[in-house]
Motif scaffolding. Structure first.
Motif, mmCIF file in Angstrom:
data_model
loop_
_atom_site.group_PDB
_atom_site.id
_atom_site.type_symbol
_atom_site.label_atom_id
_atom_site.label_comp_id
_atom_site.label_asym_id
_atom_site.label_seq_id
_atom_site.Cartn_x
_atom_site.Cartn_y
_atom_site.Cartn_z
ATOM 1 N N ILE A 39 0.837 -1.205 0.000
ATOM 2 C CA ILE A 39 0.000 0.000 0.000
ATOM 3 C C ILE A 39 0.869 1.252 0.000
ATOM 4 O O ILE A 39 0.585 2.211 -0.715
ATOM 5 N N ARG A 40 1.930 1.261 0.759
ATOM 6 C CA ARG A 40 2.806 2.442 0.814
ATOM 7 C C ARG A 40 3.429 2.755 -0.547
ATOM 8 O O ARG A 40 3.737 3.896 -0.845
ATOM 9 N N LEU A 41 3.613 1.739 -1.376
ATOM 10 C CA LEU A 41 4.175 1.940 -2.710
ATOM 11 C C LEU A 41 3.128 2.364 -3.738
ATOM 12 O O LEU A 41 3.464 2.707 -4.865
ATOM 13 N N PHE A 51 -1.504 4.905 9.625
ATOM 14 C CA PHE A 51 -1.631 4.091 8.413
ATOM 15 C C PHE A 51 -2.992 4.319 7.754
ATOM 16 O O PHE A 51 -3.080 4.400 6.523
ATOM 17 N N ALA A 52 -4.044 4.455 8.543
ATOM 18 C CA ALA A 52 -5.378 4.734 7.984
ATOM 19 C C ALA A 52 -5.369 6.073 7.251
ATOM 20 O O ALA A 52 -6.002 6.210 6.198
ATOM 21 N N GLU A 53 -4.657 7.055 7.789
ATOM 22 C CA GLU A 53 -4.552 8.352 7.101
ATOM 23 C C GLU A 53 -3.891 8.176 5.738
ATOM 24 O O GLU A 53 -4.297 8.805 4.758
ATOM 25 N N LYS A 54 -2.860 7.315 5.665
ATOM 26 C CA LYS A 54 -2.194 7.033 4.387
ATOM 27 C C LYS A 54 -3.188 6.397 3.410
ATOM 28 O O LYS A 54 -3.324 6.834 2.273
ATOM 29 N N VAL A 55 -3.887 5.354 3.864
ATOM 30 C CA VAL A 55 -4.848 4.650 3.009
ATOM 31 C C VAL A 55 -5.959 5.596 2.560
ATOM 32 O O VAL A 55 -6.314 5.638 1.377
#
Length: 178
Positions: A36-38, A63-67
């Motif tokens: 997901i980070r990529l 991580f939820a903020e990233k998603v």
């Protein structure tokens, strides 16, 4: 240019249905988070979008903020006309043309979850660059399977990773649809 990557969690008997009570976390989750980070964006079918959006919109943390911040592009043949939430945009018109455009606009991965009609259409159109099966060590016996009833998909194995908890990630390159 971005790559379209189809990623799917499944049991050892290839169950991928909506009842994923078989799913257990573990060390492989870090690799899933890296996936997901990529990603530059998510490329989702309507049903997958409708399943994931309420879960992630109700989740908080870094991580939820990233998603939640990653752009999502949603393909639907039966759009309800409702505005999309979860940082999502509906794909309109020619699906293949829209995905080609998105691959040209994004440098990172366009991550697709699930392995149903939408994923099959991406493979059939020659737009999927990789298919990643995350196989969990349990037999679940649901009727939903990858590309179920949509036709054979020939693939070439690119990589396989075995995690200590028994999960195996198999990465394939689609070769042809018969």
């Amino acid at each position: 240019m971005g790559k379209v990557i189809i990623t799917v969690q499944m049991s050892a008997d290839a169950s991928i249905g909506p009842d994923i009570g078989w799913f257990e976390g573990g060390e492989h989750e870090y690799a899933g988070e890296q996936e997901i980070r990529l990603a530059d964006a998510f490329l989702l079918g309507r049903r997958t979008y409708e399943a994931l959006a309420p879960i992630w919109l109700a989740t908080s943390g870094t991580f939820a903020e990233k998603v939640n911040g990653i752009p999502k592009y949603v393909a639907s043949r039966s759009a309800s006309g409702e505005p999309l939430r979860w940082n999502a945009t509906a794909l309109k018109g020619d699906l293949a043309g829209e995905v080609r455009r998105l691959k040209g606009e994004h440098e990172g991965d366009l991550l697709t979850y699930g392995c149903g009609e939408f994923a099959f259409e991406l493979v059939r159109s020659g737009l999927a660059d990789e298919i990643r099966f995350w196989v969990h060590p349990i037999v679940w016996s649901e009727s939903r399977r990858p590309f179920h009833g949509l036709g054979p998909v020939r693939m070439s194995l690119k990589d396989s990773t075995v995690f200590r908890n028994g999960v195996v990630r198999q990465t394939y390159e689609p070769v042809s649809v018969e």
